[in-house]
Design a protein around this motif. Sequence first.
Motif, PDB file in Angstrom:
ATOM      1  N   LEU A  94      -2.998  -1.286  10.336  1.00  0.00           N
ATOM      2  CA  LEU A  94      -1.795  -0.735  10.977  1.00  0.00           C
ATOM      3  C   LEU A  94      -1.762   0.785  10.799  1.00  0.00           C
ATOM      4  CD1 LEU A  94       1.083  -1.742  12.153  1.00  0.00           C
ATOM      5  CD2 LEU A  94       1.889  -1.163   9.891  1.00  0.00           C
ATOM      6  N   ASN A  95      -2.083   1.229   9.573  1.00  0.00           N
ATOM      7  CA  ASN A  95      -2.056   2.659   9.287  1.00  0.00           C
ATOM      8  C   ASN A  95      -3.079   3.422  10.100  1.00  0.00           C
ATOM      9  OD1 ASN A  95      -0.079   2.407   7.382  1.00  0.00           O
ATOM     10  ND2 ASN A  95      -1.480   2.202   5.681  1.00  0.00           N
ATOM     11  N   VAL A  96      -4.232   2.768  10.287  1.00  0.00           N
ATOM     12  CA  VAL A  96      -5.320   3.469  10.946  1.00  0.00           C
ATOM     13  C   VAL A  96      -5.248   3.281  12.457  1.00  0.00           C
ATOM     14  CG1 VAL A  96      -7.820   3.618  11.171  1.00  0.00           C
ATOM     15  CG2 VAL A  96      -6.781   3.302   8.933  1.00  0.00           C
ATOM     16  N   ASN A  97      -4.958   2.037  12.855  1.00  0.00           N
ATOM     17  CA  ASN A  97      -5.089   1.741  14.282  1.00  0.00           C
ATOM     18  C   ASN A  97      -3.793   1.350  14.964  1.00  0.00           C
ATOM     19  OD1 ASN A  97      -7.173   2.156  15.921  1.00  0.00           O
ATOM     20  ND2 ASN A  97      -8.291   0.291  15.440  1.00  0.00           N
ATOM     21  N   GLY A  98      -2.697   1.463  14.245  1.00  0.00           N
ATOM     22  CA  GLY A  98      -1.413   1.159  14.860  1.00  0.00           C
ATOM     23  C   GLY A  98      -1.223  -0.316  15.131  1.00  0.00           C
TER      24      GLY A  98
ATOM     25  N   LYS B 228      -4.198  12.325  16.161  1.00  0.00           N
ATOM     26  CA  LYS B 228      -4.425  10.902  15.949  1.00  0.00           C
ATOM     27  C   LYS B 228      -5.210  10.328  17.110  1.00  0.00           C
ATOM     28  CE  LYS B 228      -4.080   6.897  14.182  1.00  0.00           C
ATOM     29  NZ  LYS B 228      -4.630   6.594  12.863  1.00  0.00           N
TER      30      LYS B 228
ATOM     31  N   PHE C  49      -7.181   6.601  18.335  1.00  0.00           N
ATOM     32  CA  PHE C  49      -7.367   5.180  18.069  1.00  0.00           C
ATOM     33  C   PHE C  49      -8.706   4.730  18.652  1.00  0.00           C
ATOM     34  CE2 PHE C  49      -2.716   5.622  18.615  1.00  0.00           C
ATOM     35  CZ  PHE C  49      -2.330   5.227  17.344  1.00  0.00           C
TER      36      PHE C  49
ATOM     37  N   ALA D  69      10.952   7.614   2.104  1.00  0.00           N
ATOM     38  CA  ALA D  69      11.887   6.684   2.750  1.00  0.00           C
ATOM     39  C   ALA D  69      13.315   6.841   2.236  1.00  0.00           C
ATOM     40  CB  ALA D  69      11.414   5.248   2.551  1.00  0.00           C
TER      41      ALA D  69
ATOM     42  N   ARG E  90       1.131   9.586   2.330  1.00  0.00           N
ATOM     43  CA  ARG E  90       0.797   9.383   0.922  1.00  0.00           C
ATOM     44  C   ARG E  90       2.027   8.963   0.114  1.00  0.00           C
ATOM     45  NH1 ARG E  90      -2.087  14.475   0.760  1.00  0.00           N
ATOM     46  NH2 ARG E  90      -3.848  13.963   2.073  1.00  0.00           N
TER      47      ARG E  90
ATOM     48  N   VAL F  99       0.856  -1.176   0.000  1.00  0.00           N
ATOM     49  CA  VAL F  99       0.000   0.000   0.000  1.00  0.00           C
ATOM     50  C   VAL F  99       0.894   1.228   0.000  1.00  0.00           C
ATOM     51  CG1 VAL F  99      -1.683   1.266   1.358  1.00  0.00           C
ATOM     52  CG2 VAL F  99      -1.775  -1.201   1.259  1.00  0.00           C
ATOM     53  N   ASN F 100       0.496   2.234  -0.642  1.00  0.00           N
ATOM     54  CA  ASN F 100       1.237   3.491  -0.715  1.00  0.00           C
ATOM     55  C   ASN F 100       2.467   3.395  -1.591  1.00  0.00           C
ATOM     56  OD1 ASN F 100      -0.475   4.583   1.026  1.00  0.00           O
ATOM     57  ND2 ASN F 100       0.959   4.838   2.731  1.00  0.00           N
TER      58      ASN F 100
ATOM     59  N   ILE G 282       3.988   5.736   8.499  1.00  0.00           N
ATOM     60  CA  ILE G 282       3.455   4.424   8.869  1.00  0.00           C
ATOM     61  C   ILE G 282       2.009   4.554   9.336  1.00  0.00           C
ATOM     62  CG2 ILE G 282       3.757   2.433  10.383  1.00  0.00           C
ATOM     63  CD1 ILE G 282       6.696   3.428  10.704  1.00  0.00           C
ATOM     64  N   LEU G 283       1.748   5.610  10.098  1.00  0.00           N
ATOM     65  CA  LEU G 283       0.393   5.831  10.596  1.00  0.00           C
ATOM     66  C   LEU G 283      -0.288   6.944   9.813  1.00  0.00           C
ATOM     67  CD1 LEU G 283       0.529   5.837  14.504  1.00  0.00           C
ATOM     68  CD2 LEU G 283      -0.841   4.346  13.054  1.00  0.00           C
ATOM     69  N   HIS G 284      -1.540   6.730   9.536  1.00  0.00           N
ATOM     70  CA  HIS G 284      -2.335   7.799   8.920  1.00  0.00           C
ATOM     71  C   HIS G 284      -2.958   8.622  10.040  1.00  0.00           C
ATOM     72  CE1 HIS G 284      -2.957   5.643   4.831  1.00  0.00           C
ATOM     73  NE2 HIS G 284      -1.773   5.399   5.340  1.00  0.00           N
TER      74      HIS G 284
ATOM     75  N   LEU H  74       8.631  -0.779   7.462  1.00  0.00           N
ATOM     76  CA  LEU H  74       7.927   0.000   6.441  1.00  0.00           C
ATOM     77  C   LEU H  74       8.591   1.339   6.164  1.00  0.00           C
ATOM     78  CD1 LEU H  74       4.189  -0.664   7.365  1.00  0.00           C
ATOM     79  CD2 LEU H  74       5.588  -1.780   5.647  1.00  0.00           C
ATOM     80  N   THR H  75       9.514   1.761   7.027  1.00  0.00           N
ATOM     81  CA  THR H  75      10.175   3.051   6.755  1.00  0.00           C
ATOM     82  C   THR H  75      11.302   2.881   5.740  1.00  0.00           C
ATOM     83  OG1 THR H  75      11.753   2.792   8.564  1.00  0.00           O
ATOM     84  CG2 THR H  75       9.724   3.961   9.070  1.00  0.00           C
TER      85      THR H  75
ATOM     86  N   ARG I 118       4.998   7.466   1.339  1.00  0.00           N
ATOM     87  CA  ARG I 118       5.906   6.821   2.279  1.00  0.00           C
ATOM     88  C   ARG I 118       7.189   6.310   1.615  1.00  0.00           C
ATOM     89  NH1 ARG I 118       3.605   1.845   4.137  1.00  0.00           N
ATOM     90  NH2 ARG I 118       5.091   0.851   2.769  1.00  0.00           N
TER      91      ARG I 118
ATOM     92  N   GLY J 192       6.427  -1.768  11.592  1.00  0.00           N
ATOM     93  CA  GLY J 192       6.406  -0.344  11.289  1.00  0.00           C
ATOM     94  C   GLY J 192       7.772   0.153  10.842  1.00  0.00           C
ATOM     95  N   TYR J 193       8.813  -0.289  11.545  1.00  0.00           N
ATOM     96  CA  TYR J 193      10.150   0.170  11.182  1.00  0.00           C
ATOM     97  C   TYR J 193      10.571  -0.381   9.828  1.00  0.00           C
ATOM     98  CZ  TYR J 193      10.050   1.542  16.007  1.00  0.00           C
ATOM     99  OH  TYR J 193       9.681   2.109  17.175  1.00  0.00           O
TER     100      TYR J 193
END
Lengths: 316, 336
Positions: free
Chosen positions: A311-315, B11, B13, B96, B90, A28-29, B73-75, A149-150, B92, A146-147
């Motif tokens: 993950l993006n929305v709710n961590g 943010k 949750f 990176a 958008r 995604v993205n 990572i988080l929106h 993904l960076t 990422r 998460g890391y």
Amino acid sequence: MRARDEEHKRRQDGSNGPIMAGLEAASVNERTGRSASHTPWQDGERRGVSSLAVKLAKYTAVGGITVRNHVAYIYDFLLRSLFLLVILYVFLQLWTVTFEGEGTSRIAGYRFDQIIWYLIFAEAIIMASPRLSLKVEEEVKKGDIGYQLTRPMSYLLFHYSAYMGEAAVRLVVNLAVGGALGLFVFGVPDWGFGWVGYLVMAAGAFTVNFLITMMIALCSFWIEETWGIEFVYNKLLFTVGGMMLPLETFPETLQKVCAWLPFQTVVYFPSKMAVQFDALLIGKFFVIQWIWIALLSLLLALLYRKGVKKLNVNGG
Amino acid sequence: MSAIRVQGLTKSFTMKHKQPGLSGSIKGLFKPVVSEKVAVQPIDFTVEQGEVLAFLGPNGAGKSTTIKMLTGILHPSGGEADVLGYTPWRDRQRLAFHVGSVFGQKSQLWYHLPPVDTFELMGRIYEVPMNDFRKRRDDLVERFELGNYLHTPVRKLSLGERMRCEIAAALLHRPQIVFLDEPTIGLDVVVKAMIRDLIREMNREEGTTLFLTSHDAGDVEQLCKRVIVINHGQVILDDSVTNMKREYLTHKTIHLKLAVIPEQPLLLPGVEVVKQKGAGLKLSVNTVETSIETVLAYIVQNYRLEDVTIEDPSMEEVITHIYAKAGKEQGHESSG
């Protein structure tokens, strides 16, 4: 000039093959905007090099480093594959009695030595499969995903490359140990192109195994423990996947069911091709295996997309 | 030019609540009780290119949520962020390539392999052309003095050596922003100083923007010019480190071990004896009133000294002060 470069790139991206295309779509993205060739280095040397080659180099590097990393564990693997000898010894005894009892030279089309070699190859694959779900589950739970993904790379392709690298090292060890036993008991076998068949099928087999195990592992986005599902999956590989017995030994109805399941592509296909190579059959097996790979890639991509969204929305 | 610009970023949750007992668990399966938890309230800040910023707060303050939003990572639930011209969530992957990260408690080096292998992998992942990669690697190896253990498996390196390799690995692709999370955790004083030197140098020579989170007051004092403190998802302080020190790092602790039990009491303005046990004393010095130098000179003159150590207040103490003050101010505002 620039437009032509872009067009060239697009065409090359298009010829990515189903697995690459499926997995790439998964990130995604990652497909928004231009391709990943947008780097600080881009204005200069990069222009002539196709982005696909650079991407491919990225993932082969991951595979390569995994191989090197796991060579450090080689004694570990050797020790573990001694267990393979124990299993094979038990089966050797079992099949000796069975063949004696039946009084025939072939059972379901397999000679005694073929059956044992079949088991050696099947066990080699099962025992070479990395414990992916443990690793991924940990990454999801601890948030390490998460890391990952960076970094400018696809999470799924990263794991796929690492998985194949590790599997390759372990397969070599298992084949060496199992093969030594086979050679000791039966002498040098004559399979013709069996080796080639095995290796070609094994590449697809590990890919299917990766796709299914990864899907199970990604379930940890939603459920606490994925161990149970993995346990069931492994037992399916043992039975309807054809690890304990070649599928020909099953009753006909069960064989028909197995033919519609992906599990046969992981164990039965490569092992069968090793001991009873058949140029026509391997074509059929190959097509079936890659249809499954395409299908499972698509499913995995969807699941991953959903997981990353969570993950993006709710961590996570 | 700003490297990071954040406006009204927020943010929240949704959280599931489980009722107690088995019946609660079963009910939860069909009708989960959910509530919303705000992790980051609308926050605003800007970080200029080349700036070294300390981003502080206790666990659960919203630090890592903010960093995760800044890396894409988080929106976010609302607001805007601009990192090097990209909207992180958008773009990422594209972002990176320009961002590096060092997490003191997580390793990106391959454990059984020498650092040089990880470096090469990083070069590939960030698509650095081979020639540039080699030049950059050799430069970093020289600056970080990694030559001696470049070919030693990581598992055989000391923590300090490993950390230097971690930082070098994060810099191979010349990131414009580096997120440093507890980069000196667990290191001894000498290695800490060395790591800080390296971080400072990278900022000075390459103009790298640094975004640092740390519980180590030394890191903040010696590396950063500016500090942002957040708590309960809100920015409660955004000021220069000099100002923060003037206001909050006003006390130092001195541990004394004297040769004999002192007969005369220690009387100096701004110095308070917190604890005394035989010939051992713990003093709290208000450095605004009396400088450490004066206190030490006084002690040497009047007592026979065996040992002395001087301690900065921990970042926790400083932050506690800041919270206490912020809390009071909020209290005043709401009552006023």
